[in-house]
Design an enzyme around this catalytic site. Structure first.
Site, PDB file in Angstrom:
ATOM      1  N   CYS A 174       0.808  -1.222   0.000  1.00 33.72           N
ATOM      2  CA  CYS A 174       0.000   0.000   0.000  1.00 33.72           C
ATOM      3  C   CYS A 174       0.841   1.272   0.000  1.00 33.72           C
ATOM      4  O   CYS A 174       0.294   2.376  -0.054  1.00 33.72           O
ATOM      5  CB  CYS A 174      -0.950  -0.013   1.200  1.00 33.72           C
ATOM      6  N   HIS A 314      -3.122   7.885   6.018  1.00 33.26           N
ATOM      7  CA  HIS A 314      -3.303   6.547   5.445  1.00 33.26           C
ATOM      8  C   HIS A 314      -4.727   6.080   5.745  1.00 33.26           C
ATOM      9  O   HIS A 314      -5.395   5.537   4.871  1.00 33.26           O
ATOM     10  CB  HIS A 314      -2.268   5.589   6.030  1.00 33.26           C
ATOM     11  N   GLU A 325      -1.997   5.347  13.701  1.00 27.46           N
ATOM     12  CA  GLU A 325      -1.600   6.555  12.967  1.00 27.46           C
ATOM     13  C   GLU A 325      -1.887   7.801  13.801  1.00 27.46           C
ATOM     14  O   GLU A 325      -1.077   8.741  13.825  1.00 27.46           O
ATOM     15  CB  GLU A 325      -2.325   6.629  11.626  1.00 27.46           C
ATOM     16  N   LYS A 346      -9.810   7.810   1.781  1.00 27.24           N
ATOM     17  CA  LYS A 346     -10.241   6.417   1.607  1.00 27.24           C
ATOM     18  C   LYS A 346     -11.687   6.231   2.065  1.00 27.24           C
ATOM     19  O   LYS A 346     -12.314   5.231   1.718  1.00 27.24           O
ATOM     20  CB  LYS A 346      -9.320   5.477   2.387  1.00 27.24           C
ATOM     21  N   HIS A 351      -9.869   1.582  -0.206  1.00 26.05           N
ATOM     22  CA  HIS A 351      -8.408   1.493  -0.205  1.00 26.05           C
ATOM     23  C   HIS A 351      -7.940   0.995  -1.564  1.00 26.05           C
ATOM     24  O   HIS A 351      -8.190  -0.149  -1.945  1.00 26.05           O
ATOM     25  CB  HIS A 351      -7.958   0.540   0.909  1.00 26.05           C
ATOM     26  N   PHE A 410       1.757  -3.482   4.040  1.00 25.53           N
ATOM     27  CA  PHE A 410       2.100  -4.810   4.559  1.00 25.53           C
ATOM     28  C   PHE A 410       3.617  -5.000   4.513  1.00 25.53           C
ATOM     29  O   PHE A 410       4.301  -4.497   3.627  1.00 25.53           O
ATOM     30  CB  PHE A 410       1.435  -5.892   3.711  1.00 25.53           C
TER      31      PHE A 410
END
Length: 424
Positions: A174, A314, A325, A346, A351, A410
């Site tokens: 991502c 994010h 976050e 998002k 996403h 990830f």
């Protein structure tokens, strides 16, 4: 014997600006259509129509609507490309058109392409595997490999524009697009190119792609009201919503852009990278990786935390990510964190995985250009552990000079871009 280098070396880093933005998103084909939808707070999430979801726990996604590859690609070439390549080509063409650059101005070794994908051509991989099992290896297309490997997006874009400069692709989950843009910023700053097309593309909405995330229990199960399923920082968030699309930026060396009278959206002034070294899919619980990547972007630009006005977070709508976050922002910005608008777009696109950072960096540049923050929609129930100003539900006009765009992926890979408002 001294051999002269063909590269134009710079003694000091050159300044880099964004002059073109190309978006293919669940909210629209093209930057202006998508941007207008972001400001209106529209949701691009709906029930999945691409395949039968009767056996799936999550039946929702942010699909691309009304995309015709023939608007951008010759018919004979379409079958050689997975959808992620088609989206990437479309976004790059839209970005170039937006920049005002002529195709002839991109030809040669001073223009490069750096466009990645988190997953690549999973759709054609699935279809080809089925063909192999049912009809045998003799029926596998000779175009199979070149239609699915991740760097073919950059390759196809370079061929289209005859761009012979640096050509690469990232595949950092991502964080893919953010790394591609940040690395391209560095390439121009050190004099290896004057123009870069940079970003990412993703087309993961296939049975295998969706079932993989379902198996991880990472997706929202709010199937009864899809448009409200992506709700970053909200107390009732229950997982992220998958999306698809592409975001490509035109980056140029400042003096070159000024000389041709280009419209400048924003200047790229800082880039940070970090690794959690913690878990294959979960972020470190103390938020240290997110803290360090933002800190490095600020240090790269030489500014203080108090100068940042806006963060495109994010913000995935997962229980852990949003909380962590927030923790990292609180740690870095201290008391100033309450004065920063922190939104997650998002909430509208879902996403976009490897394409997320490209679209979100473009949104961040547009926000600085127009001095308006898009909202975080579906923010209805405050979470005590998420206590920042998330620009809830309605766009906000405000004065901004510096803005961050965050991406975490990830494997614990993190990226952050720091953009600055361009003064005409």
């Amino acid at each position: 014997m001294n051999i002269p280098s063909p590269l134009k070396k710079s003694v000091s880093p050159r300044r880099v600006v964004i002059t073109g933005i190309g978006m293919v998103t669940p909210l629209g084909i093209g930057t202006q259509e998508s941007w207008a939808a972001f400001l209106e707070g529209k949701s691009g999430v709906s029930l999945i129509t691409k395949f039968d979801t009767s056996q799936f726990s999550s039946k929702i996604a942010a699909e691309i609507k009304d995309f015709d590859p023939l608007d951008f690609i010759e018919k004979k070439e379409v079958r050689k490309m997975d959808s992620f390549i088609q989206y990437a080509i479309a976004a790059s063409q839209l970005a170039v058109e937006d920049s005002g650059l002529k195709s002839s101005e991109l030809e040669g070794d001073r223009t490069g392409v750096y466009v990645g994908s988190g997953i690549g051509g999973i759709g054609i991989i699935e279809d080809t595997h089925k063909t192999l099992l049912e009809k045998g290896p003799g029926r596998v297309s000779p175009f199979f490999l070149i239609s699915v490997i991740i760097n073919e997006a950059s390759g196809q874009i370079a061929i289209r524009f005859k761009a012979q400069g640096p050509n690469s692709a990232t595949a950092t989950a991502c964080t893919t697009s953010t790394h591609a843009i940040g690395d391209s910023f560095r390439i121009i700053a050190r004099g290896e190119a004057d123009t870069m097309l940079a970003g990412g593309s993703e087309a993961p909405l296939t049975p295998l792609g969706v079932s993989g995330f379902c198996a991880m229990r990472a997706l929202s199960l709010r199937n009864h009201e899809p448009e409200k399923a992506s709700r970053p920082f909200d107390a009732e968030r229950d997982g992220f919503v998958m999306g698809e699309g592409a975001g490509v930026l035109v980056l140029e060396e400042l003096e070159k852009a000024l000389k041709r009278g280009a419209r400048i959206y924003a200047e790229v002034v800082g880039y940070g990278m970090s690794g959690d070294a913690y878990h294959v899919s979960a972020p470190s619980l103390d938020g240290d990786g997110a803290f360090r990547v933002m800190q490095r972007a600020l240090e790269d630009a030489g500014i203080s935390p108090e100068e940042v006005n806006y963060i495109n977070a994010h913000g995935t709508s997962t229980p852990y990510n949003d909380k962590i976050e927030t923790l990292a922002i609180r740690r870095l910005f201290g008391d100033h964190s309450g004065k920063i608008g922190v939104n997650s777009t998002k909430s509208m696109t879902g996403h976009l995985l490897g394409a997320a950072g490209g679209v979100e960096a473009g949104i961040t540049a547009l926000a600085l250009k127009h001095q308006i923050m898009p909202p975080t929609i579906n923010y209805e129930n405050p979470d005590p552990e998420c206590d920042l100003d998330y620009v809830p539900n309605k766009a906000r006009k405000t004065e901004m000079n510096y803005a961050l765009s965050n991406s975490f992926g990830f494997g614990g890979t993190n990226g952050a871009l720091l953009l600055k408002r361009h003064e005409e």
